[in-house]
Structures are given as structure tokens and as C-alpha cells.
Design a protein around this motif. Structure first.
Motif, PDB file in Angstrom:
ATOM      1  N   GLU A 213       0.833  -1.207   0.000  1.00  0.00           N
ATOM      2  CA  GLU A 213       0.000   0.000   0.000  1.00  0.00           C
ATOM      3  C   GLU A 213       0.868   1.258   0.000  1.00  0.00           C
ATOM      4  OE1 GLU A 213      -3.757   1.820   2.592  1.00  0.00           O
ATOM      5  OE2 GLU A 213      -3.039  -0.233   2.975  1.00  0.00           O
ATOM      6  N   ALA A 214       1.987   1.213   0.735  1.00  0.00           N
ATOM      7  CA  ALA A 214       2.897   2.360   0.761  1.00  0.00           C
ATOM      8  C   ALA A 214       3.519   2.600  -0.617  1.00  0.00           C
ATOM      9  CB  ALA A 214       3.985   2.143   1.815  1.00  0.00           C
ATOM     10  N   LEU A 215       3.879   1.527  -1.311  1.00  0.00           N
ATOM     11  CA  LEU A 215       4.429   1.671  -2.659  1.00  0.00           C
ATOM     12  C   LEU A 215       3.381   2.248  -3.608  1.00  0.00           C
ATOM     13  CD1 LEU A 215       6.473  -1.631  -3.036  1.00  0.00           C
ATOM     14  CD2 LEU A 215       7.364   0.681  -2.727  1.00  0.00           C
ATOM     15  N   LYS A 216       2.148   1.801  -3.468  1.00  0.00           N
ATOM     16  CA  LYS A 216       1.071   2.348  -4.287  1.00  0.00           C
ATOM     17  C   LYS A 216       0.883   3.833  -4.010  1.00  0.00           C
ATOM     18  CE  LYS A 216      -3.891   1.953  -5.148  1.00  0.00           C
ATOM     19  NZ  LYS A 216      -5.171   1.352  -4.679  1.00  0.00           N
ATOM     20  N   GLU A 222       9.719   3.301 -10.343  1.00  0.00           N
ATOM     21  CA  GLU A 222      11.159   3.012 -10.322  1.00  0.00           C
ATOM     22  C   GLU A 222      11.591   2.356  -9.008  1.00  0.00           C
ATOM     23  OE1 GLU A 222      10.718   7.236  -8.719  1.00  0.00           O
ATOM     24  OE2 GLU A 222       9.791   5.973 -10.260  1.00  0.00           O
ATOM     25  N   ILE A 223      10.793   2.515  -7.949  1.00  0.00           N
ATOM     26  CA  ILE A 223      11.117   1.876  -6.665  1.00  0.00           C
ATOM     27  C   ILE A 223      10.642   0.427  -6.717  1.00  0.00           C
ATOM     28  CG2 ILE A 223      10.790   1.908  -4.167  1.00  0.00           C
ATOM     29  CD1 ILE A 223      10.319   4.889  -4.314  1.00  0.00           C
ATOM     30  N   GLN A 224      11.575  -0.455  -6.919  1.00  0.00           N
ATOM     31  CA  GLN A 224      11.275  -1.880  -7.070  1.00  0.00           C
ATOM     32  C   GLN A 224      11.418  -2.596  -5.726  1.00  0.00           C
ATOM     33  OE1 GLN A 224      10.758  -3.694 -10.338  1.00  0.00           O
ATOM     34  NE2 GLN A 224      10.118  -1.599 -10.800  1.00  0.00           N
ATOM     35  N   LEU A 225      10.506  -3.518  -5.459  1.00  0.00           N
ATOM     36  CA  LEU A 225      10.531  -4.296  -4.219  1.00  0.00           C
ATOM     37  C   LEU A 225      10.728  -5.771  -4.531  1.00  0.00           C
ATOM     38  CD1 LEU A 225      10.064  -4.579  -1.115  1.00  0.00           C
ATOM     39  CD2 LEU A 225       7.629  -4.863  -1.633  1.00  0.00           C
ATOM     40  N   ILE A 226      11.718  -6.377  -3.888  1.00  0.00           N
ATOM     41  CA  ILE A 226      11.960  -7.817  -3.996  1.00  0.00           C
ATOM     42  C   ILE A 226      11.743  -8.438  -2.621  1.00  0.00           C
ATOM     43  CG2 ILE A 226      13.645  -9.629  -4.494  1.00  0.00           C
ATOM     44  CD1 ILE A 226      12.757  -8.055  -6.962  1.00  0.00           C
ATOM     45  N   CYS A 227      10.868  -9.437  -2.547  1.00  0.00           N
ATOM     46  CA  CYS A 227      10.586 -10.135  -1.296  1.00  0.00           C
ATOM     47  C   CYS A 227      11.029 -11.592  -1.408  1.00  0.00           C
ATOM     48  CB  CYS A 227       9.083 -10.090  -0.974  1.00  0.00           C
ATOM     49  SG  CYS A 227       8.430  -8.415  -0.774  1.00  0.00           S
ATOM     50  N   ASN A 250       4.886  -5.655 -12.001  1.00  0.00           N
ATOM     51  CA  ASN A 250       6.191  -5.270 -12.539  1.00  0.00           C
ATOM     52  C   ASN A 250       7.042  -4.510 -11.519  1.00  0.00           C
ATOM     53  OD1 ASN A 250       5.694  -6.375 -15.087  1.00  0.00           O
ATOM     54  ND2 ASN A 250       4.634  -4.506 -15.771  1.00  0.00           N
ATOM     55  N   GLN A 251       6.431  -4.201 -10.355  1.00  0.00           N
ATOM     56  CA  GLN A 251       7.141  -3.430  -9.332  1.00  0.00           C
ATOM     57  C   GLN A 251       7.420  -4.243  -8.080  1.00  0.00           C
ATOM     58  OE1 GLN A 251       5.135   0.206  -8.271  1.00  0.00           O
ATOM     59  NE2 GLN A 251       6.783   0.928  -6.940  1.00  0.00           N
ATOM     60  N   VAL A 252       6.590  -5.245  -7.808  1.00  0.00           N
ATOM     61  CA  VAL A 252       6.707  -6.056  -6.597  1.00  0.00           C
ATOM     62  C   VAL A 252       6.896  -7.513  -6.995  1.00  0.00           C
ATOM     63  CG1 VAL A 252       5.611  -6.777  -4.459  1.00  0.00           C
ATOM     64  CG2 VAL A 252       5.223  -4.457  -5.340  1.00  0.00           C
ATOM     65  N   ARG A 253       7.988  -8.111  -6.564  1.00  0.00           N
ATOM     66  CA  ARG A 253       8.297  -9.496  -6.918  1.00  0.00           C
ATOM     67  C   ARG A 253       8.503 -10.323  -5.655  1.00  0.00           C
ATOM     68  NH1 ARG A 253      11.805 -10.076 -11.235  1.00  0.00           N
ATOM     69  NH2 ARG A 253      11.880 -12.279 -10.661  1.00  0.00           N
ATOM     70  N   TRP A 331      15.562   5.508  -0.563  1.00  0.00           N
ATOM     71  CA  TRP A 331      15.749   5.232  -1.976  1.00  0.00           C
ATOM     72  C   TRP A 331      16.487   6.372  -2.689  1.00  0.00           C
ATOM     73  CZ3 TRP A 331      14.957   1.073  -5.112  1.00  0.00           C
ATOM     74  CH2 TRP A 331      14.987   1.283  -6.489  1.00  0.00           C
ATOM     75  N   SER A 332      16.134   7.618  -2.365  1.00  0.00           N
ATOM     76  CA  SER A 332      16.576   8.728  -3.212  1.00  0.00           C
ATOM     77  C   SER A 332      17.460   9.774  -2.532  1.00  0.00           C
ATOM     78  CB  SER A 332      15.346   9.443  -3.799  1.00  0.00           C
ATOM     79  OG  SER A 332      14.516   9.947  -2.757  1.00  0.00           O
ATOM     80  N   ASP A 333      17.497   9.809  -1.189  1.00  0.00           N
ATOM     81  CA  ASP A 333      18.234  10.850  -0.488  1.00  0.00           C
ATOM     82  C   ASP A 333      19.592  10.308  -0.033  1.00  0.00           C
ATOM     83  OD1 ASP A 333      19.234  12.708   1.405  1.00  0.00           O
ATOM     84  OD2 ASP A 333      17.212  13.410   1.859  1.00  0.00           O
ATOM     85  N   ASP A 334      20.656  10.721  -0.720  1.00  0.00           N
ATOM     86  CA  ASP A 334      22.000  10.197  -0.416  1.00  0.00           C
ATOM     87  C   ASP A 334      22.471  10.599   0.974  1.00  0.00           C
ATOM     88  OD1 ASP A 334      22.201   8.934  -2.855  1.00  0.00           O
ATOM     89  OD2 ASP A 334      23.225  10.615  -3.841  1.00  0.00           O
TER      90      ASP A 334
END
Length: 370
Positions: A213-216, A222-227, A250-253, A331-334
Motif C-alpha cells: 500500500e505504501a508503494l502504491k 522506479e522503486i522496485q521491491l523484492i521479497c 512489474n514493481q513487486v516481486r 531510496w533517493s536521499d544520499d
């Protein structure tokens, strides 16, 4: 725990009672003269006779016959023949014998917080066995303060009898893997270049649905999740339909169970690890991420805040917006990622060197004086 006690060079004699010790325990027994593996005579016979006498006692009680049988069990034999002072059970069972102090370990009481995740039989079994073990134990050892607080609150155990001791995180599974360069993850799974990793079985309390739900909510393909982890009925009945309904395939595997070598390479190549669980006695994905120097964010519940000790990298697992914000940052803030790496470097040292052996020995010494 046995390895930690052996390496602590304690003065006690330890008798490791188990039926078929694995090679690691045999190695310890061979190396350290104060570690032994006792073998009671005719063990199977003793157990069978004890069971038979228990059955007869129940039968006699039902038909109102006063005669009762008493047969020494294997623990009576150990106590009498080896002059045992303390019986330390490193799991949720307490062995109580007259004249001998006892220690039990309790990992969690999740059923009190999330009863819906357990069957009625599981809740009943935990309620009866946990209460008996805690009530009878002279000392209870837990890994985290949140479990200690629950034991004091729900079981009325005196605070001084509950000890928080996290075992030193050394010689773990990934330290035995020599080379992951030959692991061809991309060829096998067709992984994206960058991804967030969540290694956990798909039980309800692991909170995959809120994570999805947070990813949605982020709406950032571009934020890919692998479980990884065991795919339970909850995955097939609830998680997968949500993924498909929201066009997130295509985003959550979900890869299912992977080998140790594959899991280690996933840790090493992911952009970050996330642990959104609702309850965790102790989170191995969080601790493994810290020890492997992998950026990680996690829930602000149970043992997780104690482990990372920095609320900049935690979120409310029930708050989709809060979780999404932390996902976007890691993900994005170095700069945020660098702060995270600085924190987990500090925490890694605490996990590796917790002086668990000396802390356990202090419990032994305290019980010996009582």
C-alpha cells in the motif's frame, strides 16, 4: 548460546543434554574440558516407563484407586548423578526439580498482542505452557526489553527475575559463505538494477500488505521491491490478489525461498532493506542488514527500535504515509543513506559484542547464592 558460554571461559561445568548433538556441539565438547554430553542409561526405556506410569496414575485416579507410581525421569537421573545445581532451558520450557534452580527462555508473547494471527489451539497451548514455565522458573531470560515488560505485565513475574540478554551476533550463517561472485541472480530471477529487499515469510504480521500500500501511495514505479521467504496461504489468498488488482506485478516481486548464497547476494546488491513487521521478538533481517552494512529502515515496534536506536530510520507500520516517506528517503536521499550507514556501523559493534556470556554467568552466580 553454548558457543558463547564456551568462549567466555567460565568456571562452571556444563552438561549439554540433547539426543543427537550436531557437529558444532560435539566440537565444543571435544575442545572444552568443562563441557560434557551426558548419556543416561536406557533412555528410551526410562521415557517409555515414565509414560506408562503416568498413564496408570491417571487411570487409577479416575477409578479412585489410591495407589500411585513414581518413576524418576531422565532429568532426575541427571540431577542426582551429575550434581546439577541449575537447569538452563534455552527455549520456552522450564524443567523444575526439587533443590535445583531453573532458567527458561521466552522469545515472545505475540499472541497477546495479535491473537488473530493464531488459532485457538495455539493460543491455549501458549497460555498454559508459557504461564507454567514462567511461574516455575527461578529466572527468565529474554532478548529484548519489550518481552521483559510483557512478562512483568501479563504474568506478574518479579522484575528482578527477568533478565534481558541478547546473544552476541557472531559466526552467523553468512560468515560461512566464502564467495558469492558466482551466484547468477540476474540470470535466474531477472532482477532490476536497483531494488529494496524484504526477506521474510509471508505471515500476516510481517505486514506485506501495508508495504505494498505504501508503494502504491508513492506512485513511483522506479522503486522496485523484492521479497523472499516462504509463500504462505496469506500470500496466495491476500497478497497476490492485491498486487494484481493494483497492477504492481512489474514493481513487486516475490521470489519464495532462496538459497543462503542467493540471499547474501541480494543483501549485498540491494539499495536498501525494509522491515515493516507488526511484531518481532528479534528481527534477523534488521540485524543482518546492520551487520552487513546495508542501509535499512524498519517499524517502530517491539524489538526494532531497540536494535537500530534511531527514530530517524523507523516508521509506524500502520501508517502508510509515514512508511512511504521513509521508503522515498532511503531510496533517493544520499545524505539520509549516509546517516543511516553511520548509525548501523555503531549498532553493528553492539550486536557483535554484547558480553552475553558474562551476563548469563551473572544470572548463574545470582541463583547459586539464593
Amino acid at each position: 548460546m553454548i558457543k558463547i558460554l564456551a568462549d567466555s571461559n567460565l568456571s562452571h561445568d556444563f552438561f549439554i543434554f540433547c539426543h543427537n548433538p550436531d557437529p558444532a556441539i560435539i566440537e565444543i565438547i571435544d575442545k572444552y574440558p568443562n563441557f560434557h554430553h551426558p548419556k543416561p542409561p536406557n533412555l528410551l526405556y526410562v521415557r517409555a516407563e515414565t509414560f506408562f506410569h503416568t498413564f496408570l496414575n491417571k487411570l487409577y485416579k479416575r477409578v479412585k484407586i489410591k495407589k500411585r507410581f513414581y518413576r524418576e525421569d531422565m532429568y532426575d537421573w541427571l540431577v542426582k548423578n551429575l550434581n546439577i545445581d541449575i537447569i538452563h532451558s534455552p527455549y520456552q520450557v522450564n524443567i523444575k526439580k526439587d533443590g535445583v534452580k531453573s532458567i527458561t527462555t521466552l522469545h515472545d508473547v505475540q499472541e497477546l498482542h495479535f491473537p488473530e494471527f493464531f488459532t485457538s489451539a495455539q493460543r491455549a497451548q501458549r497460555a498454559v505452557n508459557y504461564k507454567k514455565s514462567i511461574d516455575e522458573a527461578d529466572a527468565v531470560i529474554v532478548s529484548y526489553n519489550h518481552v521483559k515488560k510483557d512478562i512483568i505485565k501479563y504474568f506478574n513475574k518479579h522484575e528482578e527475575k527477568v533478565h534481558t540478554i541478547l546473544l552476541d551476533m557472531q559466526k552467523l550463517w553468512f560468515e560461512k559463505i566464502e564467495n558469492i561472485d558466482l551466484v547468477k541472480l540476474n540470470e535466474k530471477y531477472e532482477l532490476p538494477t536497483n531494488f529494496i529487499l524484504y526477506p521474510a515469510s509471508s505471515w500476516e504480521h510481517k505486514n506485506h500488505l501495508k508495504l505494498i500500500e505504501a508503494l502504491k501511495y508513492l506512485n513511483a514505479p522506479e522503486i522496485q521491491l523484492i521479497c523472499t521467504g516462504n509463500l504462505t496461504d496469506h500470500f496466495h489468498n491476500d497478497i497476490l490478489p492485491v498486487i494484481e488488482k493494483n497492477n504492481l506485478s512489474n514493481q513487486v516481486r516475490f521470489l519464495g525461498i532462496v538459497s543462503d548464497e542467493e540471499l547474501l547476494k541480494l543483501y549485498k546488491t540491494c539499495r536498501a532493506v525494509i522491515v515493516p513487521t507488526l511484531y518481532e521478538a528479534g528481527s534477523f533481517p534488521l540485524m543482518e542488514s546492520i551487520l552487513l552494512n546495508v542501509p535499512v529502515i524498519c517499524s517502530n515496534v517491539t524489538s526494532l527500535p531497540e536494535t537500530i536506536e534511531d527514530d530517524r530510520f523507523t516508521f509506524d507500520p500502520q501508517d502508510v504515509e509515514d512508511m512511504a516517506q521513509k521508503i522515498n528517503l532511503i531510496w533517493s536521499d544520499d545524505q539520509y543513506r549516509e546517516l543511516n550507514l553511520s548509525r548501523i556501523k555503531i549498532q553493528a559493534e553492539k550486536l557483535r559484542f554484547n558480553n552475553a556470556g558474562l551476563k548469563i554467568n551473572k544470572v548463574y552466580e545470582t541463583l547459586s547464592k539464593v
